[in-house]
Design a protein around this motif. Structure first.
Motif, mmCIF file in Angstrom:
data_model
loop_
_atom_site.group_PDB
_atom_site.id
_atom_site.type_symbol
_atom_site.label_atom_id
_atom_site.label_comp_id
_atom_site.label_asym_id
_atom_site.label_seq_id
_atom_site.Cartn_x
_atom_site.Cartn_y
_atom_site.Cartn_z
ATOM 1 N N MET A 1 21.513 -19.446 0.759
ATOM 2 C CA MET A 1 20.804 -20.300 -0.145
ATOM 3 C C MET A 1 21.086 -19.872 -1.629
ATOM 4 O O MET A 1 20.960 -18.661 -1.924
ATOM 5 N N ALA A 2 21.147 -20.796 -2.435
ATOM 6 C CA ALA A 2 21.465 -20.205 -4.118
ATOM 7 C C ALA A 2 20.321 -19.840 -4.848
ATOM 8 O O ALA A 2 19.173 -20.157 -4.426
ATOM 9 N N VAL A 3 20.332 -18.682 -5.333
ATOM 10 C CA VAL A 3 19.359 -17.980 -6.110
ATOM 11 C C VAL A 3 19.669 -17.944 -7.443
ATOM 12 O O VAL A 3 20.718 -17.490 -7.918
ATOM 13 N N PRO A 4 18.596 -18.275 -8.266
ATOM 14 C CA PRO A 4 19.218 -18.182 -9.735
ATOM 15 C C PRO A 4 19.155 -16.635 -10.068
ATOM 16 O O PRO A 4 18.457 -15.829 -9.559
ATOM 17 N N LYS A 5 20.008 -16.439 -11.056
ATOM 18 C CA LYS A 5 20.109 -14.898 -11.536
ATOM 19 C C LYS A 5 19.178 -14.548 -12.395
ATOM 20 O O LYS A 5 18.514 -15.208 -12.914
ATOM 21 N N LYS A 6 19.251 -13.162 -12.595
ATOM 22 C CA LYS A 6 18.049 -12.558 -13.204
ATOM 23 C C LYS A 6 18.418 -13.118 -14.935
ATOM 24 O O LYS A 6 19.597 -13.134 -15.403
ATOM 25 N N LYS A 7 17.431 -13.160 -15.556
ATOM 26 C CA LYS A 7 17.506 -13.551 -17.151
ATOM 27 C C LYS A 7 17.962 -12.392 -17.697
ATOM 28 O O LYS A 7 17.546 -11.061 -17.732
ATOM 29 N N THR A 8 18.991 -12.567 -18.567
ATOM 30 C CA THR A 8 19.510 -11.281 -19.364
ATOM 31 C C THR A 8 18.486 -11.280 -20.669
ATOM 32 O O THR A 8 18.082 -12.209 -21.557
ATOM 33 N N SER A 9 18.200 -10.012 -20.838
ATOM 34 C CA SER A 9 17.361 -9.889 -22.096
ATOM 35 C C SER A 9 18.139 -10.060 -23.353
ATOM 36 O O SER A 9 19.280 -10.158 -23.588
ATOM 37 N N LYS A 10 17.058 -10.325 -24.187
ATOM 38 C CA LYS A 10 17.440 -10.531 -25.756
ATOM 39 C C LYS A 10 18.281 -9.567 -26.386
ATOM 40 O O LYS A 10 19.172 -9.628 -27.095
ATOM 41 N N ALA A 11 17.878 -8.227 -25.997
ATOM 42 C CA ALA A 11 18.455 -7.006 -26.460
ATOM 43 C C ALA A 11 20.003 -6.912 -26.138
ATOM 44 O O ALA A 11 20.945 -6.813 -26.906
ATOM 45 N N LYS A 12 20.069 -7.275 -24.798
ATOM 46 C CA LYS A 12 21.664 -7.170 -24.379
ATOM 47 C C LYS A 12 22.412 -8.398 -24.939
ATOM 48 O O LYS A 12 23.678 -8.181 -25.185
ATOM 49 N N ARG A 13 21.771 -9.345 -24.977
ATOM 50 C CA ARG A 13 22.486 -10.687 -25.369
ATOM 51 C C ARG A 13 22.757 -10.229 -26.952
ATOM 52 O O ARG A 13 24.047 -10.564 -27.408
ATOM 53 N N ASP A 14 21.907 -9.793 -27.728
ATOM 54 C CA ASP A 14 22.100 -9.484 -29.087
ATOM 55 C C ASP A 14 23.342 -8.583 -29.275
ATOM 56 O O ASP A 14 24.078 -8.420 -30.292
#
Length: 57
Positions: A1-14
């Motif tokens: 079953m497909a499971v959503p991935k964890k959200k990437t933090s804003k700090a990592k994105r930046d």
């Protein structure tokens, strides 16, 4: 079953975006520097072939 991935933090994105922008800025600076040196004729590392006999028919 497909499971959503964890959200990437804003700090990592930046952090990733800052890296990409830094790399792009460095490449742009190098390209501009190379262009300036080629136009002024002071380039030693860039070989630009000059065709002396262009009109040969």
């Amino acid at each position: 079953m497909a499971v959503p991935k964890k959200k990437t933090s804003k700090a990592k994105r930046d952090q990733r975006r800052a890296t990409w922008r830094r790399q792009a800025a460095l490449q742009a600076q190098r390209a501009l520097s190379l262009g300036k040196s080629v136009l002024t004729g002071r380039s030693n590392s860039f070989v630009y072939p000059e065709d002396e006999d262009e009109d040969e028919d």
